[in-house]
Scaffold this motif. Structure first.
Motif, short mmCIF file in Angstrom:
data_model
loop_
_atom_site.label_atom_id
_atom_site.label_comp_id
_atom_site.label_asym_id
_atom_site.label_seq_id
_atom_site.Cartn_x
_atom_site.Cartn_y
_atom_site.Cartn_z
N LEU A 111 0.87 -1.18 0.00
CA LEU A 111 0.00 0.00 0.00
C LEU A 111 0.90 1.22 0.00
CD1 LEU A 111 -2.66 -0.90 2.71
CD2 LEU A 111 -2.97 -0.86 0.25
N LEU A 112 0.60 2.16 -0.86
CA LEU A 112 1.38 3.38 -0.94
C LEU A 112 0.54 4.53 -0.40
CD1 LEU A 112 3.89 4.93 -1.98
CD2 LEU A 112 2.68 5.18 -4.15
N PHE A 113 1.03 5.17 0.64
CA PHE A 113 0.35 6.32 1.22
C PHE A 113 1.13 7.58 0.85
CE2 PHE A 113 -0.95 2.87 4.03
CZ PHE A 113 -2.32 3.09 4.12
N LEU A 114 0.47 8.46 0.17
CA LEU A 114 1.05 9.77 -0.14
C LEU A 114 0.32 10.77 0.74
CD1 LEU A 114 1.26 9.47 -4.03
CD2 LEU A 114 3.08 9.12 -2.37
N ASN A 115 0.89 11.03 1.89
CA ASN A 115 0.23 11.90 2.86
C ASN A 115 0.69 13.35 2.69
OD1 ASN A 115 2.81 11.37 3.77
ND2 ASN A 115 2.22 11.29 5.91
N LYS A 116 0.15 14.20 3.52
CA LYS A 116 0.45 15.63 3.54
C LYS A 116 0.13 16.31 2.20
CE LYS A 116 3.88 15.20 7.15
NZ LYS A 116 5.18 15.59 7.65
N SER A 117 -0.99 15.93 1.62
CA SER A 117 -1.37 16.50 0.33
C SER A 117 -1.63 18.01 0.43
CB SER A 117 -2.59 15.78 -0.25
OG SER A 117 -3.69 15.87 0.63
N ASP A 118 -2.06 18.47 1.58
CA ASP A 118 -2.29 19.91 1.75
C ASP A 118 -0.98 20.68 1.63
OD1 ASP A 118 -1.50 18.63 4.15
OD2 ASP A 118 -2.30 20.26 5.37
N LEU A 119 0.09 20.16 2.21
CA LEU A 119 1.40 20.81 2.09
C LEU A 119 1.92 20.72 0.67
CD1 LEU A 119 3.07 19.55 5.39
CD2 LEU A 119 1.97 21.75 4.97
N PHE A 120 1.67 19.58 0.03
CA PHE A 120 2.09 19.42 -1.36
C PHE A 120 1.41 20.45 -2.25
CE2 PHE A 120 1.67 17.59 -5.60
CZ PHE A 120 3.00 17.31 -5.89
N GLU A 121 0.11 20.64 -2.07
CA GLU A 121 -0.62 21.62 -2.88
C GLU A 121 -0.06 23.03 -2.71
OE1 GLU A 121 -4.78 21.22 -2.04
OE2 GLU A 121 -4.85 19.18 -2.83
N GLU A 122 0.30 23.39 -1.49
CA GLU A 122 0.89 24.71 -1.26
C GLU A 122 2.26 24.83 -1.95
OE1 GLU A 122 1.16 25.57 2.92
OE2 GLU A 122 -0.97 25.16 3.24
N LYS A 123 3.05 23.79 -1.82
CA LYS A 123 4.40 23.83 -2.38
C LYS A 123 4.39 23.80 -3.90
CE LYS A 123 7.88 22.15 -0.24
NZ LYS A 123 8.95 21.37 0.36
N ILE A 124 3.52 22.97 -4.50
CA ILE A 124 3.51 22.82 -5.96
C ILE A 124 3.09 24.13 -6.63
CG2 ILE A 124 1.16 21.98 -6.41
CD1 ILE A 124 4.37 20.46 -7.82
N ALA A 125 2.37 24.97 -5.90
CA ALA A 125 1.98 26.28 -6.45
C ALA A 125 3.20 27.19 -6.61
CB ALA A 125 0.95 26.94 -5.55
N LYS A 126 4.27 26.90 -5.88
CA LYS A 126 5.46 27.75 -5.90
C LYS A 126 6.66 27.11 -6.58
CE LYS A 126 3.98 29.61 -1.49
NZ LYS A 126 4.14 29.51 -0.07
N VAL A 127 6.81 25.79 -6.41
CA VAL A 127 7.99 25.09 -6.91
C VAL A 127 7.55 24.04 -7.92
CG1 VAL A 127 10.01 23.71 -6.28
CG2 VAL A 127 9.12 25.42 -4.68
N PRO A 128 7.98 24.13 -9.17
CA PRO A 128 7.53 23.17 -10.19
C PRO A 128 8.05 21.76 -9.91
CG PRO A 128 9.26 24.56 -11.07
CD PRO A 128 8.92 25.11 -9.71
N LEU A 129 7.27 20.77 -10.28
CA LEU A 129 7.67 19.38 -10.09
C LEU A 129 8.91 19.05 -10.91
CD1 LEU A 129 6.95 16.75 -8.66
CD2 LEU A 129 5.56 16.15 -10.65
N SER A 130 9.12 19.74 -11.99
CA SER A 130 10.30 19.48 -12.82
C SER A 130 11.61 19.80 -12.09
CB SER A 130 10.23 20.27 -14.14
OG SER A 130 10.18 21.65 -13.87
N SER A 131 11.53 20.47 -10.94
CA SER A 131 12.75 20.69 -10.15
C SER A 131 13.27 19.37 -9.60
CB SER A 131 12.49 21.68 -9.01
OG SER A 131 11.63 21.13 -8.04
N CYS A 132 12.41 18.37 -9.49
CA CYS A 132 12.81 17.04 -9.04
C CYS A 132 12.86 16.06 -10.21
CB CYS A 132 11.85 16.53 -7.99
SG CYS A 132 12.20 14.87 -7.40
N PHE A 133 11.87 16.15 -11.08
CA PHE A 133 11.77 15.24 -12.23
C PHE A 133 11.83 16.04 -13.52
CE2 PHE A 133 9.24 13.03 -8.90
CZ PHE A 133 10.01 11.89 -8.78
#
Length: 85
Positions: free
Chosen positions: A36-58
């Motif tokens: 089972l894969l749990f991707l928690n803290k989605s609220d923090l992710f939503e805040e961060k993704i608004a500022k930092v693009p995912l392409s900074s990691c991928f």
């Protein structure tokens, strides 16, 4: 996804998590185990993704950079693709 490990200050935390997940999935001890894969803290992710693009990691991610739903789908796919190998 844009944070580094405290241990070395160089390794991306999400990339390390993907590598660890792969090692566990590939382990013969877990060959017949469901995961089972749990991707928690989605609220923090939503805040961060608004500022930092995912392409900074991928760099391979070419989808909408600040769309949290699409980004979560991409990250989920990276984990599930690792498990399906």
């Amino acid at each position: 996804y844009n944070q580094l490990c405290l241990e070395d200050g160089r390794t991306n935390r999400l990339r390390e998590a993907l590598q660890l997940f792969k090692e566990i999935c590939d382990s013969p001890f877990f060959s017949k185990t469901d995961f089972l894969l749990f991707l928690n803290k989605s609220d923090l992710f939503e805040e961060k993704i608004a500022k930092v693009p995912l392409s900074s990691c991928f760099r391979s991610y070419t989808g909408p950079q600040h769309d949290s739903t699409k980004c979560i789908q991409y990250i989920t796919k990276r984990f599930t693709d690792t498990h399906m190998r």
